[in-house]
Design a protein around this motif. Structure first.
Motif, PDB file in Angstrom:
ATOM      1  N   PRO A  22     -36.503  22.726  33.879  1.00  0.00           N
ATOM      2  CA  PRO A  22     -35.262  22.328  34.563  1.00  0.00           C
ATOM      3  C   PRO A  22     -35.547  21.571  35.859  1.00  0.00           C
ATOM      4  CG  PRO A  22     -35.684  24.664  34.895  1.00  0.00           C
ATOM      5  CD  PRO A  22     -36.673  24.196  33.866  1.00  0.00           C
ATOM      6  N   THR A  23     -34.662  20.667  36.201  1.00  0.00           N
ATOM      7  CA  THR A  23     -34.772  19.933  37.458  1.00  0.00           C
ATOM      8  C   THR A  23     -34.107  20.750  38.559  1.00  0.00           C
ATOM      9  OG1 THR A  23     -34.736  17.815  36.299  1.00  0.00           O
ATOM     10  CG2 THR A  23     -34.224  17.788  38.650  1.00  0.00           C
ATOM     11  N   LEU A  24     -34.920  21.268  39.462  1.00  0.00           N
ATOM     12  CA  LEU A  24     -34.419  22.094  40.561  1.00  0.00           C
ATOM     13  C   LEU A  24     -35.057  21.630  41.863  1.00  0.00           C
ATOM     14  CD1 LEU A  24     -34.771  25.612  38.873  1.00  0.00           C
ATOM     15  CD2 LEU A  24     -32.641  24.355  39.227  1.00  0.00           C
ATOM     16  N   LYS A  25     -34.260  21.542  42.906  1.00  0.00           N
ATOM     17  CA  LYS A  25     -34.774  21.114  44.200  1.00  0.00           C
ATOM     18  C   LYS A  25     -35.596  22.226  44.848  1.00  0.00           C
ATOM     19  CE  LYS A  25     -33.350  16.921  44.492  1.00  0.00           C
ATOM     20  NZ  LYS A  25     -34.361  15.832  44.483  1.00  0.00           N
ATOM     21  N   GLY A  26     -36.619  21.801  45.602  1.00  0.00           N
ATOM     22  CA  GLY A  26     -37.504  22.749  46.250  1.00  0.00           C
ATOM     23  C   GLY A  26     -36.972  23.258  47.574  1.00  0.00           C
ATOM     24  N   PHE A  27     -37.825  23.972  48.284  1.00  0.00           N
ATOM     25  CA  PHE A  27     -37.459  24.684  49.500  1.00  0.00           C
ATOM     26  C   PHE A  27     -36.940  23.750  50.591  1.00  0.00           C
ATOM     27  CE2 PHE A  27     -38.445  27.303  53.295  1.00  0.00           C
ATOM     28  CZ  PHE A  27     -37.929  28.523  52.898  1.00  0.00           C
ATOM     29  N   ASP A  32     -38.856  18.243  43.990  1.00  0.00           N
ATOM     30  CA  ASP A  32     -38.467  19.094  42.870  1.00  0.00           C
ATOM     31  C   ASP A  32     -39.498  20.190  42.625  1.00  0.00           C
ATOM     32  OD1 ASP A  32     -36.227  17.541  42.423  1.00  0.00           O
ATOM     33  OD2 ASP A  32     -37.238  16.263  40.941  1.00  0.00           O
ATOM     34  N   LEU A  33     -39.068  21.224  41.946  1.00  0.00           N
ATOM     35  CA  LEU A  33     -40.002  22.247  41.489  1.00  0.00           C
ATOM     36  C   LEU A  33     -40.863  21.684  40.366  1.00  0.00           C
ATOM     37  CD1 LEU A  33     -37.947  24.094  43.033  1.00  0.00           C
ATOM     38  CD2 LEU A  33     -38.296  25.783  41.222  1.00  0.00           C
ATOM     39  N   PHE A  34     -42.083  22.197  40.251  1.00  0.00           N
ATOM     40  CA  PHE A  34     -42.949  21.813  39.145  1.00  0.00           C
ATOM     41  C   PHE A  34     -43.844  22.998  38.804  1.00  0.00           C
ATOM     42  CE2 PHE A  34     -45.163  20.736  43.018  1.00  0.00           C
ATOM     43  CZ  PHE A  34     -46.495  21.028  42.780  1.00  0.00           C
ATOM     44  N   THR A  35     -44.622  22.863  37.752  1.00  0.00           N
ATOM     45  CA  THR A  35     -45.450  23.980  37.289  1.00  0.00           C
ATOM     46  C   THR A  35     -46.933  23.659  37.424  1.00  0.00           C
ATOM     47  OG1 THR A  35     -45.452  23.164  35.006  1.00  0.00           O
ATOM     48  CG2 THR A  35     -43.681  24.691  35.638  1.00  0.00           C
ATOM     49  N   ILE A  36     -47.709  24.718  37.616  1.00  0.00           N
ATOM     50  CA  ILE A  36     -49.167  24.635  37.601  1.00  0.00           C
ATOM     51  C   ILE A  36     -49.660  25.669  36.600  1.00  0.00           C
ATOM     52  CG2 ILE A  36     -51.301  24.950  38.907  1.00  0.00           C
ATOM     53  CD1 ILE A  36     -49.793  24.112  41.421  1.00  0.00           C
ATOM     54  N   ALA A  43     -47.609  28.994  37.268  1.00  0.00           N
ATOM     55  CA  ALA A  43     -46.953  29.169  38.571  1.00  0.00           C
ATOM     56  C   ALA A  43     -45.864  28.125  38.726  1.00  0.00           C
ATOM     57  CB  ALA A  43     -47.982  29.034  39.687  1.00  0.00           C
ATOM     58  N   ILE A  44     -44.707  28.543  39.221  1.00  0.00           N
ATOM     59  CA  ILE A  44     -43.605  27.625  39.503  1.00  0.00           C
ATOM     60  C   ILE A  44     -43.553  27.431  41.016  1.00  0.00           C
ATOM     61  CG2 ILE A  44     -41.132  27.238  39.334  1.00  0.00           C
ATOM     62  CD1 ILE A  44     -41.120  28.917  36.809  1.00  0.00           C
ATOM     63  N   LYS A  72     -32.146  29.515  53.509  1.00  0.00           N
ATOM     64  CA  LYS A  72     -33.378  29.451  52.731  1.00  0.00           C
ATOM     65  C   LYS A  72     -33.555  30.683  51.841  1.00  0.00           C
ATOM     66  CE  LYS A  72     -34.627  25.465  54.269  1.00  0.00           C
ATOM     67  NZ  LYS A  72     -34.466  24.279  53.390  1.00  0.00           N
ATOM     68  N   ALA A  73     -33.154  31.846  52.335  1.00  0.00           N
ATOM     69  CA  ALA A  73     -33.235  33.053  51.507  1.00  0.00           C
ATOM     70  C   ALA A  73     -32.297  32.934  50.309  1.00  0.00           C
ATOM     71  CB  ALA A  73     -32.887  34.289  52.339  1.00  0.00           C
ATOM     72  N   PHE A  74     -31.123  32.344  50.521  1.00  0.00           N
ATOM     73  CA  PHE A  74     -30.177  32.136  49.424  1.00  0.00           C
ATOM     74  C   PHE A  74     -30.755  31.152  48.410  1.00  0.00           C
ATOM     75  CE2 PHE A  74     -26.562  29.859  47.498  1.00  0.00           C
ATOM     76  CZ  PHE A  74     -25.878  30.931  46.940  1.00  0.00           C
ATOM     77  N   HIS A  75     -31.381  30.089  48.912  1.00  0.00           N
ATOM     78  CA  HIS A  75     -32.020  29.112  48.014  1.00  0.00           C
ATOM     79  C   HIS A  75     -33.087  29.787  47.159  1.00  0.00           C
ATOM     80  CE1 HIS A  75     -34.584  25.819  46.629  1.00  0.00           C
ATOM     81  NE2 HIS A  75     -35.590  26.477  47.175  1.00  0.00           N
ATOM     82  N   HIS A  76     -33.935  30.588  47.794  1.00  0.00           N
ATOM     83  CA  HIS A  76     -35.018  31.251  47.059  1.00  0.00           C
ATOM     84  C   HIS A  76     -34.442  32.150  45.967  1.00  0.00           C
ATOM     85  CE1 HIS A  76     -39.021  33.157  46.571  1.00  0.00           C
ATOM     86  NE2 HIS A  76     -38.297  34.227  46.298  1.00  0.00           N
ATOM     87  N   HIS A  77     -33.460  32.959  46.344  1.00  0.00           N
ATOM     88  CA  HIS A  77     -32.869  33.902  45.393  1.00  0.00           C
ATOM     89  C   HIS A  77     -32.182  33.162  44.248  1.00  0.00           C
ATOM     90  CE1 HIS A  77     -30.734  37.301  43.723  1.00  0.00           C
ATOM     91  NE2 HIS A  77     -29.590  36.665  43.898  1.00  0.00           N
ATOM     92  N   GLU A  78     -31.388  32.156  44.560  1.00  0.00           N
ATOM     93  CA  GLU A  78     -30.660  31.427  43.520  1.00  0.00           C
ATOM     94  C   GLU A  78     -31.619  30.691  42.584  1.00  0.00           C
ATOM     95  OE1 GLU A  78     -27.161  31.060  42.730  1.00  0.00           O
ATOM     96  OE2 GLU A  78     -27.407  32.965  43.758  1.00  0.00           O
ATOM     97  N   THR A  79     -32.702  30.173  43.141  1.00  0.00           N
ATOM     98  CA  THR A  79     -33.685  29.478  42.306  1.00  0.00           C
ATOM     99  C   THR A  79     -34.349  30.445  41.342  1.00  0.00           C
ATOM    100  OG1 THR A  79     -34.104  27.872  44.079  1.00  0.00           O
ATOM    101  CG2 THR A  79     -35.754  28.043  42.335  1.00  0.00           C
TER     102      THR A  79
END
Length: 268
Positions: A22-27, A32-36, A43-44, A72-79
Motif C-alpha cells: 500500500p502507498t502510505l506516507k511516512g513519519f 512513502d513507506l517501503f519494505t526491507i 521490515a516496514i 506523530k503518535a496518531f500517525h504511528h498508530h494509524e499506520t
C-alpha cells in the motif's frame, strides 16, 4: 536517499511477496513507506532526514511539544492499524529508529527466534481491550447491606455504650471502603479469568484515572486479550452478557478492538 530508518513493524516475508504494497506516507509526511526484506522477515520502514530527527531533537519535541507528539503518535498508530489489516504485523514502539540498514538487519537477526515465535502466536488472532467501570456509590450500598463482616461490625457497635459508638462507626466506614475495594477486585478478577478461557492470552494493565477517561464512574479493571479470530464473536458476546446482567448493579463494560498485537508481540 539516505538518513535514518523509522521502523513501524515486522511482517513475514511470505505475506509481502507477490502482493502490492500500500502507498502510505511516512513519519515526516513526505516520503512513502517501503519494505526491507531480511530473509524470512520483512521490515516496514520510511526514511527520515538525520538532521531533522536526531535523538536529541526527538526527545525535545516529545517533552515540550504536545501538539507534535499527539500528531506523530496518531500517525504511528494509524499506520500500524492499516498495516495490521493486511499483514501479520509485530508493531514496534513509537519512534523506533535505526541509523543504518545494517544496524536494522543486525537487530532483526539477533531477535530472529523471538520474532518467529511472535508471528506464530499472533497469526490468525486479534487483540482486544476491556475496560470495566463501576459506580462506587451504588456498589458501596450493596456491599454495605450484604457483607458478613460489615453486619458483624454493626452488631458489635450496637452493643457498645453510646459514647463509644461514634469512634466505632468511623472504623465501620473504613471497613466498608475496604470491603468495597476488595469486592471490585474480586468481581473483576473473576471476569478476567473467565475471559482468559476464551482467549489465547490475557494480561492486566494499569487502570486510568477519571481525568484520563473523562467519566464519573471509576475504572476498576483494564485488561488486554489475544483472541483467535474464530472465537472473537463468542468473546464479545460474553462481555455483552456481563454488561447486560450487571449494569443495574453499577457495572459497565467497554470492549475495544481489534488492535495490532501491541501487548503480545513485543520485540526489543
Amino acid at each position: 536517499m539516505g538518513g535514518l530508518l523509522y521502523l513501524y513493524g515486522l511482517v513475514p516475508s511470505e505475506e509481502v511477496s507477490g502482493r502490492s504494497f500500500p502507498t502510505l506516507k511516512g513519519f515526516d509526511g513526505k516520503g512513502d513507506l517501503f519494505t526491507i526484506q531480511i530473509e524470512n522477515i520483512t521490515a516496514i520502514v520510511c526514511y527520515l532526514a538525520a538532521e531533522n530527527y536526531s535523538e536529541e531533537s526527538i526527545k525535545e519535541r516529545i517533552n515540550n511539544d504536545m501538539e507534535w507528539l499527539q500528531e506523530k503518535a496518531f500517525h504511528h498508530h494509524e499506520t500500524v492499524m492499516q498495516l495490521s489489516k493486511i499483514f501479520t504485523i509485530i508493531p514496534l514502539k513509537f519512534c523506533t529508529l535505526y541509523h543504518t540498514q545494517d544496524s536494522l538487519e543486525t537487530s532483526v537477526h539477533s531477535n530472529e527466534s523471538k520474532i518467529a515465535e511472535s508471528f506464530a502466536l499472533i497469526d490468525g488472532t486479534e487483540e482486544w481491550n476491556l475496560k470495566i467501570y463501576c459506580d462506587d456509590a451504588l456498589l458501596k450500598k450493596q456491599v454495605s447491606q450484604n457483607n458478613d463482616k460489615i453486619e458483624a461490625k454493626r452488631a458489635e457497635i450496637n452493643r457498645l455504650p453510646k459514647g463509644k459508638q461514634f469512634f466505632a462507626k468511623k472504623k465501620l466506614d473504613k471497613l466498608i471502603e475496604t470491603e468495597l475495594e476488595e469486592e471490585k477486585i474480586r468481581v473483576s478478577e473473576t471476569i478476567h479469568l473467565h475471559l482468559k478461557e476464551l482467549a489465547l492470552k490475557g494480561n492486566v494493565k494499569s487502570t486510568w484515572s477519571n481525568e484520563a477517561t473523562g467519566r464519573k464512574d471509576n475504572m476498576t479493571w483494564n485488561g488486554v486479550y489475544l483472541v483467535s479470530q474464530s472465537k472473537v464473536d463468542s468473546f464479545l458476546e460474553q462481555i455483552q452478557q456481563y454488561d447486560k446482567n450487571m449494569r443495574e448493579k453499577g457495572w459497565q463494560f467497554k470492549a475495544t478492538g481489534p488492535w495490532p498485537a501491541y501487548h503480545f508481540s513485543s520485540v526489543s
